[in-house]
Design a protein around this motif. Structure first.
Motif, PDB file in Angstrom:
ATOM      1  N   PRO A 146      11.812   9.883  11.243  1.00 25.96           N
ATOM      2  CA  PRO A 146      11.029  10.107  10.024  1.00 25.96           C
ATOM      3  C   PRO A 146      11.671   9.495   8.776  1.00 25.96           C
ATOM      4  O   PRO A 146      10.981   8.945   7.921  1.00 25.96           O
ATOM      5  N   GLU A 147      12.980   9.569   8.692  1.00 23.53           N
ATOM      6  CA  GLU A 147      13.676   8.998   7.533  1.00 23.53           C
ATOM      7  C   GLU A 147      13.547   7.475   7.510  1.00 23.53           C
ATOM      8  O   GLU A 147      13.317   6.874   6.467  1.00 23.53           O
ATOM      9  N   GLU A 148      13.707   6.857   8.673  1.00 27.43           N
ATOM     10  CA  GLU A 148      13.570   5.402   8.760  1.00 27.43           C
ATOM     11  C   GLU A 148      12.138   4.969   8.442  1.00 27.43           C
ATOM     12  O   GLU A 148      11.925   3.960   7.761  1.00 27.43           O
ATOM     13  N   ALA A 149      11.170   5.742   8.928  1.00 24.78           N
ATOM     14  CA  ALA A 149       9.765   5.426   8.657  1.00 24.78           C
ATOM     15  C   ALA A 149       9.471   5.508   7.166  1.00 24.78           C
ATOM     16  O   ALA A 149       8.806   4.630   6.605  1.00 24.78           O
ATOM     17  N   ASP A 150       9.971   6.542   6.519  1.00 20.40           N
ATOM     18  CA  ASP A 150       9.780   6.670   5.066  1.00 20.40           C
ATOM     19  C   ASP A 150      10.408   5.501   4.320  1.00 20.40           C
ATOM     20  O   ASP A 150       9.832   4.966   3.372  1.00 20.40           O
ATOM     21  N   GLU A 151      11.591   5.101   4.756  1.00 20.69           N
ATOM     22  CA  GLU A 151      12.274   3.966   4.121  1.00 20.69           C
ATOM     23  C   GLU A 151      11.477   2.672   4.312  1.00 20.69           C
ATOM     24  O   GLU A 151      11.306   1.896   3.371  1.00 20.69           O
ATOM     25  N   LEU A 152      10.972   2.457   5.523  1.00 16.34           N
ATOM     26  CA  LEU A 152      10.181   1.259   5.799  1.00 16.34           C
ATOM     27  C   LEU A 152       8.906   1.244   4.949  1.00 16.34           C
ATOM     28  O   LEU A 152       8.596   0.245   4.300  1.00 16.34           O
ATOM     29  N   LEU A 153       8.184   2.354   4.935  1.00 13.95           N
ATOM     30  CA  LEU A 153       6.947   2.416   4.153  1.00 13.95           C
ATOM     31  C   LEU A 153       7.224   2.220   2.668  1.00 13.95           C
ATOM     32  O   LEU A 153       6.466   1.547   1.974  1.00 13.95           O
ATOM     33  N   GLY A 154       8.318   2.804   2.201  1.00 17.22           N
ATOM     34  CA  GLY A 154       8.689   2.636   0.799  1.00 17.22           C
ATOM     35  C   GLY A 154       8.995   1.192   0.447  1.00 17.22           C
ATOM     36  O   GLY A 154       8.650   0.723  -0.638  1.00 17.22           O
ATOM     37  N   SER A 155       9.603   0.481   1.381  1.00 13.66           N
ATOM     38  CA  SER A 155       9.930  -0.914   1.106  1.00 13.66           C
ATOM     39  C   SER A 155       8.703  -1.819   1.209  1.00 13.66           C
ATOM     40  O   SER A 155       8.656  -2.871   0.581  1.00 13.66           O
ATOM     41  N   LEU A 156       7.694  -1.416   1.980  1.00  9.70           N
ATOM     42  CA  LEU A 156       6.486  -2.228   2.134  1.00  9.70           C
ATOM     43  C   LEU A 156       5.475  -2.019   1.008  1.00  9.70           C
ATOM     44  O   LEU A 156       4.739  -2.933   0.668  1.00  9.70           O
ATOM     45  N   ARG A 157       5.423  -0.820   0.446  1.00  7.40           N
ATOM     46  CA  ARG A 157       4.407  -0.528  -0.578  1.00  7.40           C
ATOM     47  C   ARG A 157       4.423  -1.509  -1.748  1.00  7.40           C
ATOM     48  O   ARG A 157       3.361  -1.977  -2.145  1.00  7.40           O
ATOM     49  N   PRO A 158       5.580  -1.867  -2.308  1.00  4.83           N
ATOM     50  CA  PRO A 158       5.559  -2.833  -3.409  1.00  4.83           C
ATOM     51  C   PRO A 158       4.977  -4.188  -3.013  1.00  4.83           C
ATOM     52  O   PRO A 158       4.317  -4.849  -3.793  1.00  4.83           O
ATOM     53  N   LEU A 159       5.189  -4.595  -1.774  1.00  2.00           N
ATOM     54  CA  LEU A 159       4.646  -5.867  -1.304  1.00  2.00           C
ATOM     55  C   LEU A 159       3.128  -5.842  -1.254  1.00  2.00           C
ATOM     56  O   LEU A 159       2.470  -6.850  -1.508  1.00  2.00           O
ATOM     57  N   THR A 160       2.545  -4.697  -0.927  1.00  5.99           N
ATOM     58  CA  THR A 160       1.087  -4.603  -0.832  1.00  5.99           C
ATOM     59  C   THR A 160       0.433  -4.606  -2.202  1.00  5.99           C
ATOM     60  O   THR A 160      -0.734  -4.938  -2.317  1.00  5.99           O
ATOM     61  N   ARG A 161       1.157  -4.262  -3.221  1.00  3.59           N
ATOM     62  CA  ARG A 161       0.595  -4.237  -4.583  1.00  3.59           C
ATOM     63  C   ARG A 161       0.572  -5.613  -5.224  1.00  3.59           C
ATOM     64  O   ARG A 161      -0.176  -5.843  -6.161  1.00  3.59           O
ATOM     65  N   THR A 162       1.394  -6.527  -4.748  1.00  3.55           N
ATOM     66  CA  THR A 162       1.498  -7.835  -5.389  1.00  3.55           C
ATOM     67  C   THR A 162       0.504  -8.834  -4.859  1.00  3.55           C
ATOM     68  O   THR A 162       0.271  -9.862  -5.455  1.00  3.55           O
ATOM     69  N   ALA A 210      -1.555   3.674   2.731  1.00  5.68           N
ATOM     70  CA  ALA A 210      -1.256   2.838   1.564  1.00  5.68           C
ATOM     71  C   ALA A 210      -0.816   1.435   1.985  1.00  5.68           C
ATOM     72  O   ALA A 210      -1.103   0.458   1.295  1.00  5.68           O
ATOM     73  N   VAL A 211      -0.163   1.331   3.120  1.00  4.71           N
ATOM     74  CA  VAL A 211       0.267   0.039   3.637  1.00  4.71           C
ATOM     75  C   VAL A 211      -0.812  -0.555   4.546  1.00  4.71           C
ATOM     76  O   VAL A 211      -1.133  -1.735   4.460  1.00  4.71           O
ATOM     77  N   ALA A 212      -1.423   0.262   5.402  1.00  4.35           N
ATOM     78  CA  ALA A 212      -2.386  -0.225   6.387  1.00  4.35           C
ATOM     79  C   ALA A 212      -3.641  -0.813   5.747  1.00  4.35           C
ATOM     80  O   ALA A 212      -4.189  -1.795   6.238  1.00  4.35           O
ATOM     81  N   LYS A 213      -4.095  -0.222   4.644  1.00  3.00           N
ATOM     82  CA  LYS A 213      -5.331  -0.722   4.019  1.00  3.00           C
ATOM     83  C   LYS A 213      -5.155  -2.154   3.514  1.00  3.00           C
ATOM     84  O   LYS A 213      -6.114  -2.913   3.440  1.00  3.00           O
ATOM     85  N   PHE A 214      -3.930  -2.519   3.218  1.00  2.00           N
ATOM     86  CA  PHE A 214      -3.641  -3.879   2.790  1.00  2.00           C
ATOM     87  C   PHE A 214      -4.004  -4.881   3.889  1.00  2.00           C
ATOM     88  O   PHE A 214      -4.493  -5.976   3.611  1.00  2.00           O
ATOM     89  N   SER A 215      -3.780  -4.500   5.136  1.00  2.00           N
ATOM     90  CA  SER A 215      -4.091  -5.392   6.251  1.00  2.00           C
ATOM     91  C   SER A 215      -5.585  -5.700   6.296  1.00  2.00           C
ATOM     92  O   SER A 215      -5.986  -6.846   6.461  1.00  2.00           O
ATOM     93  N   ALA A 216      -6.410  -4.683   6.150  1.00  2.00           N
ATOM     94  CA  ALA A 216      -7.860  -4.900   6.179  1.00  2.00           C
ATOM     95  C   ALA A 216      -8.296  -5.769   5.004  1.00  2.00           C
ATOM     96  O   ALA A 216      -9.105  -6.686   5.162  1.00  2.00           O
ATOM     97  N   LYS A 217      -7.755  -5.495   3.849  1.00  2.00           N
ATOM     98  CA  LYS A 217      -8.117  -6.262   2.655  1.00  2.00           C
ATOM     99  C   LYS A 217      -7.698  -7.732   2.808  1.00  2.00           C
ATOM    100  O   LYS A 217      -8.471  -8.646   2.525  1.00  2.00           O
ATOM    101  N   ARG A 218      -6.487  -7.939   3.276  1.00  2.00           N
ATOM    102  CA  ARG A 218      -5.941  -9.286   3.419  1.00  2.00           C
ATOM    103  C   ARG A 218      -6.627 -10.057   4.532  1.00  2.00           C
ATOM    104  O   ARG A 218      -6.714 -11.278   4.497  1.00  2.00           O
ATOM    105  N   ASN A 219      -7.152  -9.356   5.505  1.00  2.00           N
ATOM    106  CA  ASN A 219      -7.780 -10.008   6.657  1.00  2.00           C
ATOM    107  C   ASN A 219      -9.294 -10.072   6.511  1.00  2.00           C
ATOM    108  O   ASN A 219     -10.050  -9.630   7.370  1.00  2.00           O
ATOM    109  N   GLU A 220      -9.713 -10.623   5.408  1.00  2.00           N
ATOM    110  CA  GLU A 220     -11.120 -10.933   5.165  1.00  2.00           C
ATOM    111  C   GLU A 220     -12.010  -9.695   5.148  1.00  2.00           C
ATOM    112  O   GLU A 220     -13.199  -9.786   5.423  1.00  2.00           O
ATOM    113  N   GLY A 221     -11.431  -8.546   4.844  1.00  2.00           N
ATOM    114  CA  GLY A 221     -12.221  -7.325   4.764  1.00  2.00           C
ATOM    115  C   GLY A 221     -12.937  -6.978   6.051  1.00  2.00           C
ATOM    116  O   GLY A 221     -13.980  -6.330   6.025  1.00  2.00           O
TER     117      GLY A 221
END
Length: 101
Positions: free
Chosen positions: A84-100, A47-58
């Motif tokens: 694992p807890e820190e990773a979940d927290e990081l991913l959770g904080s990044l997901r809203p940024l990828t939607r905007t 969910a976060v990684a696909k944003f990189s491909a999209k943002r980087n000219e596909g």
């Protein structure tokens, strides 16, 4: 790895493609493979990684592929160093940024 690179260069030359074009195709395939593996094995990471491909000219340009691979490396390396807890927290904080974007 050096033998594989030499073999890929020889194959590209035999097909009339410049080695740089072959290297770019291999890097694009690597990036796409990492994204596909994330999609299959770690949907939260995808969910976060696909944003990189999209943002980087596909992944259509050399710069886009290089940037995407660097960002994926940074993301996956960071996640590997976290609990694992820190990773979940990081991913959770990044997901809203990828939607905007």
């Amino acid at each position: 790895a050096a033998e594989e690179a030499a073999a890929a260069e020889a194959a590209a030359a035999a097909e009339g493609r410049p080695p740089q074009e072959e290297a770019l195709a291999a890097a694009r395939d690597l990036c796409s493979g990492v994204l596909a593996r994330c999609a299959a094995e770690a949907p939260a990471v995808y969910a976060v990684a696909k944003f990189s491909a999209k943002r980087n000219e596909g992944l259509r340009t050399r710069r886009g592929v290089e940037r995407c691979l660097a960002e994926l490396g940074l993301l996956l390396g960071t996640l590997a160093a976290l609990t694992p807890e820190e990773a979940d927290e990081l991913l959770g904080s990044l997901r809203p940024l990828t939607r905007t974007a």
